[in-house]
Design an enzyme around this catalytic site. Structure first.
Site, PDB file in Angstrom:
ATOM      1  N   ARG A 125       0.856  -1.194   0.000  1.00 31.85           N
ATOM      2  CA  ARG A 125       0.000   0.000   0.000  1.00 31.85           C
ATOM      3  C   ARG A 125       0.883   1.231   0.000  1.00 31.85           C
ATOM      4  O   ARG A 125       2.095   1.118   0.128  1.00 31.85           O
ATOM      5  CB  ARG A 125      -0.960  -0.015   1.196  1.00 31.85           C
ATOM      6  CG  ARG A 125      -0.294  -0.157   2.529  1.00 31.85           C
ATOM      7  CD  ARG A 125      -1.305  -0.165   3.672  1.00 31.85           C
ATOM      8  NE  ARG A 125      -0.655  -0.511   4.928  1.00 31.85           N
ATOM      9  CZ  ARG A 125      -1.242  -0.555   6.101  1.00 31.85           C
ATOM     10  NH1 ARG A 125      -2.535  -0.285   6.201  1.00 31.85           N
ATOM     11  NH2 ARG A 125      -0.584  -0.871   7.190  1.00 31.85           N
ATOM     12  N   GLU A 167      -2.993   7.250   6.934  1.00 30.28           N
ATOM     13  CA  GLU A 167      -1.601   7.462   7.350  1.00 30.28           C
ATOM     14  C   GLU A 167      -0.712   7.887   6.180  1.00 30.28           C
ATOM     15  O   GLU A 167       0.247   7.186   5.831  1.00 30.28           O
ATOM     16  CB  GLU A 167      -1.048   6.203   8.016  1.00 30.28           C
ATOM     17  CG  GLU A 167      -1.757   5.855   9.312  1.00 30.28           C
ATOM     18  CD  GLU A 167      -1.115   4.679  10.043  1.00 30.28           C
ATOM     19  OE1 GLU A 167      -0.378   3.924   9.406  1.00 30.28           O
ATOM     20  OE2 GLU A 167      -1.368   4.534  11.250  1.00 30.28           O
ATOM     21  N   GLU A 220      -7.313   4.540  15.624  1.00 32.22           N
ATOM     22  CA  GLU A 220      -6.899   3.137  15.722  1.00 32.22           C
ATOM     23  C   GLU A 220      -6.102   2.961  17.006  1.00 32.22           C
ATOM     24  O   GLU A 220      -5.285   3.818  17.350  1.00 32.22           O
ATOM     25  CB  GLU A 220      -5.956   2.750  14.571  1.00 32.22           C
ATOM     26  CG  GLU A 220      -6.532   2.846  13.193  1.00 32.22           C
ATOM     27  CD  GLU A 220      -5.506   2.417  12.126  1.00 32.22           C
ATOM     28  OE1 GLU A 220      -4.445   1.862  12.468  1.00 32.22           O
ATOM     29  OE2 GLU A 220      -5.789   2.662  10.944  1.00 32.22           O
ATOM     30  N   TRP A 247       4.147  -5.630  13.655  1.00 33.02           N
ATOM     31  CA  TRP A 247       5.113  -5.008  12.733  1.00 33.02           C
ATOM     32  C   TRP A 247       6.432  -4.606  13.374  1.00 33.02           C
ATOM     33  O   TRP A 247       7.169  -3.789  12.840  1.00 33.02           O
ATOM     34  CB  TRP A 247       4.489  -3.833  11.980  1.00 33.02           C
ATOM     35  CG  TRP A 247       3.539  -2.951  12.747  1.00 33.02           C
ATOM     36  CD1 TRP A 247       2.179  -3.081  12.803  1.00 33.02           C
ATOM     37  CD2 TRP A 247       3.848  -1.810  13.579  1.00 33.02           C
ATOM     38  NE1 TRP A 247       1.626  -2.099  13.601  1.00 33.02           N
ATOM     39  CE2 TRP A 247       2.626  -1.313  14.072  1.00 33.02           C
ATOM     40  CE3 TRP A 247       5.039  -1.178  13.936  1.00 33.02           C
ATOM     41  CZ2 TRP A 247       2.550  -0.204  14.920  1.00 33.02           C
ATOM     42  CZ3 TRP A 247       4.959  -0.076  14.783  1.00 33.02           C
ATOM     43  CH2 TRP A 247       3.732   0.399  15.261  1.00 33.02           C
ATOM     44  N   TYR A 274      -1.284 -11.717  11.811  1.00 31.91           N
ATOM     45  CA  TYR A 274      -0.782 -11.922  13.177  1.00 31.91           C
ATOM     46  C   TYR A 274      -1.167 -10.786  14.130  1.00 31.91           C
ATOM     47  O   TYR A 274      -0.855 -10.832  15.303  1.00 31.91           O
ATOM     48  CB  TYR A 274       0.746 -12.028  13.165  1.00 31.91           C
ATOM     49  CG  TYR A 274       1.270 -13.404  12.807  1.00 31.91           C
ATOM     50  CD1 TYR A 274       1.695 -14.275  13.815  1.00 31.91           C
ATOM     51  CD2 TYR A 274       1.351 -13.822  11.491  1.00 31.91           C
ATOM     52  CE1 TYR A 274       2.186 -15.534  13.504  1.00 31.91           C
ATOM     53  CE2 TYR A 274       1.844 -15.074  11.169  1.00 31.91           C
ATOM     54  CZ  TYR A 274       2.263 -15.930  12.173  1.00 31.91           C
ATOM     55  OH  TYR A 274       2.751 -17.162  11.882  1.00 31.91           O
TER      56      TYR A 274
END
Ligand code: GAL
Length: 695
Positions: A144, A183, A333, A341, A383
């Protein structure tokens, strides 16, 4: 689709932003989660990606979200290939149904424009929209943010999908807010970005002679004959003026990238619905004060990647986000336990998810949204922490999140229309941060750490700090601290001088007032345009590899950085001097102060160790007559106050692993949370309603 010639629109917009590099605060939107009077004043919810799931599952998910206690869903921000599966062919039927289903369950909906993830048909047919990194490598498809922020073609496509969404959902009563992209951050170095860079420089400097003068390009034969010779660089051995202007350029380009969508959407959406974009932890990609000038609210994504929160440092970032608009914000968020990450994605301990939700509210969040509801079966983030597991059943963290939701819904009448209270203002400047980072002089001079070291004792001792741009109205803060105002303009200096003369206590930290906004040295020694007001200057600065002593009204150590100060006016008082036997600093002033008009200006020339900084903070607060909201509390207990609409709410959060005593504040009545037997349990919270006249 017609692509307009390079950057004409962009150049105009950039010149506008270049001319107004200093943002004016715009505290105009109401102080609550949304401007819809009939909607909850506090939002709690989750990111949901209905496009990843069979519709037959949606009802189950929505019912479970409702059971969790959520009132808000955020969706859409990565679903471009589902909304526009082929160029110009739109399919919104699924989103109509998803929004309608959310509405049936009573949810508020925040829609994201999906432009962080362009579809494959777009990047395949128009590879010129793809981002190019500083080494010249063009991004491929599959991740992205792989588009160029300056591409006019990309902007045209982005505006079109945003417009289609706004036309369709702008007046939908469920949709209370809009998030542009997701973002934004990585710049591009493609040809169109280079052309935009040149247009930007022309708008900023007018003539190449002026650029040459401001950047001192006689140095190393850098002289430019025309704007189109100026290379586009973010890093490397470049002129510091160029590198700082690169940041001004990314600020202008990203701001205009976002506004490209906002401009198209505004006329189509309910004026009560906010438009924002979500930002990241201390992100250095652009000046966030400028970015937010024409957005309604700020919103950010708060993650604790290593699962080990430093509550004071995290609080500083909340305060910075509040400062973008100087009003309450959305936590767009946050993690349901863990991220995926960093090298070790440790989960937060039981209770900490709730504790951190309350911290955000204490610092001015009117919304807490978790990322994400359920892991997609495949994709890069399987994950990551989520509310449900892959089987569609709640994860262990769900109960704690339900607790957060229950708390917030219950506390909504109390919290509605209140904002965090602070008597201390701290000035944060992106230009200063960048300028220091570009030439640290001591590798350990991390500008964020330097800022946080000043913030820590001020926040702990005063229990309320607002982080502000240097242009803010400072009249309501008895104490204003600017830890490292390295880049200081004449206009900012004038405002700060007026603040001092009218009774404010201004404290400048090391490296202040050294550069102008082209990153050039002021001819006057530091603090440059404020040296006359201070009646003192920096005789010399020194990078330290070991500590030196500081003695006087505060005694302790300095490390990393120390400046020998030199009083020039007779009424300057030296508060502390260095002890550096055999060294340049020995006996030289480290901290000086001067009373001016009804206020004072103080200069702290050294990076002080935490204990010394804490003592200094205590004396600064005492001089400015700033008392804590609640004295004598344990350092693990975070205390904050939100006030407004005739209410005063005290919030206590125990960030520690053991219970801490907390006496009922004078005139207060318990208003929720876990306070029992005069204590707040480990990771617990306590709410009190204070009498308006109690303080
Ligand atoms: C954010 C991003 C989300 C998700 C999340 C995972 O930075 O906006 O889309 O990737 O990180 O922590």
């Amino acid at each position: 689709m017609i692509c307009r010639p390079v950057t004409i629109a962009l150049a105009l917009a950039l010149s506008n932003i270049a001319a107004h590099a200093s943002p004016a605060p715009t505290p105009d939107f109401p102080a609550r989660a949304t401007a819809f009077a009939d909607r909850p004043a506090i939002a709690v919810g989750v990111s949901w990606y209905p496009e990843q799931w069979p519709e037959s599952r949606w009802e189950t998910d929505l019912a479970l979200m409702q059971k969790t206690g959520f009132n808000t869903i955020r969706m859409g921000e990565f679903a471009w290939s589902r909304m526009e599966p082929e160029e110009g062919k739109f399919d919104f039927a699924w989103l109509d149904r998803a929004i309608a289903a959310a509405q049936r369950h009573g949810f508020m909906v925040v829609l994201g424009t999906p432009t962080a993830a362009p579809p494959a048909w777009l990047t395949q047919k128009y590879p010129d929209v793809l981002r190019v990194d500083e080494n010249g490598t063009r991004a491929g498809h599959g991740a992205r943010r792989h588009f160029s922020f300056a591409s006019q073609r990309y902007r045209d496509f982005a505006r079109r999908i945003a417009t289609e969404m706004a036309k369709r959902y702008g007046r939908n009563p469920a949709v209370v807010g809009w998030q542009i992209d997701n973002e934004v951050g990585p710049p591009s170095f493609d040809d169109e970005s280079v052309a935009a860079w040149h247009a930007f420089l022309k708008a900023r400097y007018g003539t190449i002679d002026e650029l040459n003068r401001r950047w001192t390009t006689q140095y190393w034969s850098q002289f430019y004959n025309s704007f189109d010779q100026v290379p586009l660089h973010a890093t490397g051995q470049q002129n510091p003026g160029l590198l700082l202007d690169f940041k001004h350029f990314t600020t202008a380009t990203w701001t205009d990238y976002v506004q490209n969508q906002v401009r198209a959407m505004r006329p189509l959406i309910d004026p009560r619905a906010f438009i924002t974009t979500n930002t990241m932890f201390w992100n250095a990609g652009f000046d966030h004060f400028v970015m937010h000038r024409d957005l309604d609210i700020a919103a950010w994504d708060n993650y604790i990647p290593d699962g080990r929160p430093d509550w004071v440092a995290n609080g500083a970032n909340h305060d910075l986000v509040r400062g973008y608009k100087q009003r309450n914000f959305w936590l767009m968020e946050t993690q349901p336990g863990r991220v995926d990450w960093v090298p070790v994605n440790r989960a937060l301990d039981p209770g900490q998810v709730r504790e951190l939700a309350w911290q955000s509210v204490a610092h001015g969040a009117d919304a807490v949204l978790y990322w994400q509801w359920r892991p997609s079966p495949n994709g890069q983030e399987t994950y990551h922490g989520s509310v449900l597991g892959q089987d569609g059943e709640p994860n262990p963290i769900q109960a704690e999140i339900a607790h957060v939701a229950g708390d917030l819904v219950k506390a909504t009448p109390l919290l509605a229309d209140t904002q965090p209270v602070a008597k201390v203002g701290m000035l944060f400047s992106y230009d200063s941060r960048w300028a220091i980072d570009l030439q640290r002089h001591n590798k350990d001079f991390d500008p964020i750490k330097a800022f946080t070291d000043f913030y820590r004792p001020l926040r702990v001792q005063s229990q309320g700090v607002h982080i502000l741009p240097a242009e803010a109205d400072l009249a309501r803060y008895p104490l204003v601290v600017a830890p490292n105002l390295n880049v200081l303009t004449e206009a900012q200096a004038k405002r700060l001088e007026a603040y001092v003369r009218s009774g404010g206590h201004l404290v400048l930290g090391p490296r202040s007032g050294m550069k102008d906004d082209a990153n050039a040295l002021w001819p006057q020694r530091q603090p440059g345009p404020l040296a006359a007001l201070l009646g003192a200057q920096v005789a010399q600065f020194y990078a330290l590899d070991q500590g030196v002593g500081v003695t006087g009204s505060v005694t302790g150590k300095a490390s990393i950085w120390a400046e020998a100060l030199e009083p020039l006016a007779r009424d300057v008082r030296t508060l502390a001097t260095y002890s550096d036997p055999g060294g340049w600093l020995d006996g030289k002033p480290a901290i000086v102060t001067r009373n001016v008009g009804k206020g004072s200006i103080t200069y702290v020339g050294a990076w002080l160790d935490p204990e010394t900084m804490a003592r200094l903070a205590a004396s600064l607060l005492a001089d400015a007559k700033v008392a804590p909201i609640l004295a004598g509390t344990d350092p693990d207990l975070e205390i904050a106050e939100r006030a407004g609409a005739g209410k005063r709410i005290l919030i206590a959060i125990n960030h520690g692993n053991v219970a801490h005593p907390l006496a009922l504040p004078a005139g207060a009545k318990p208003a929720g949370g876990d306070w029992a037997d005069g204590a707040v349990p480990a990771h617990g919270i306590a709410l009190f309603q204070l009498a308006p006249e109690a303080r």
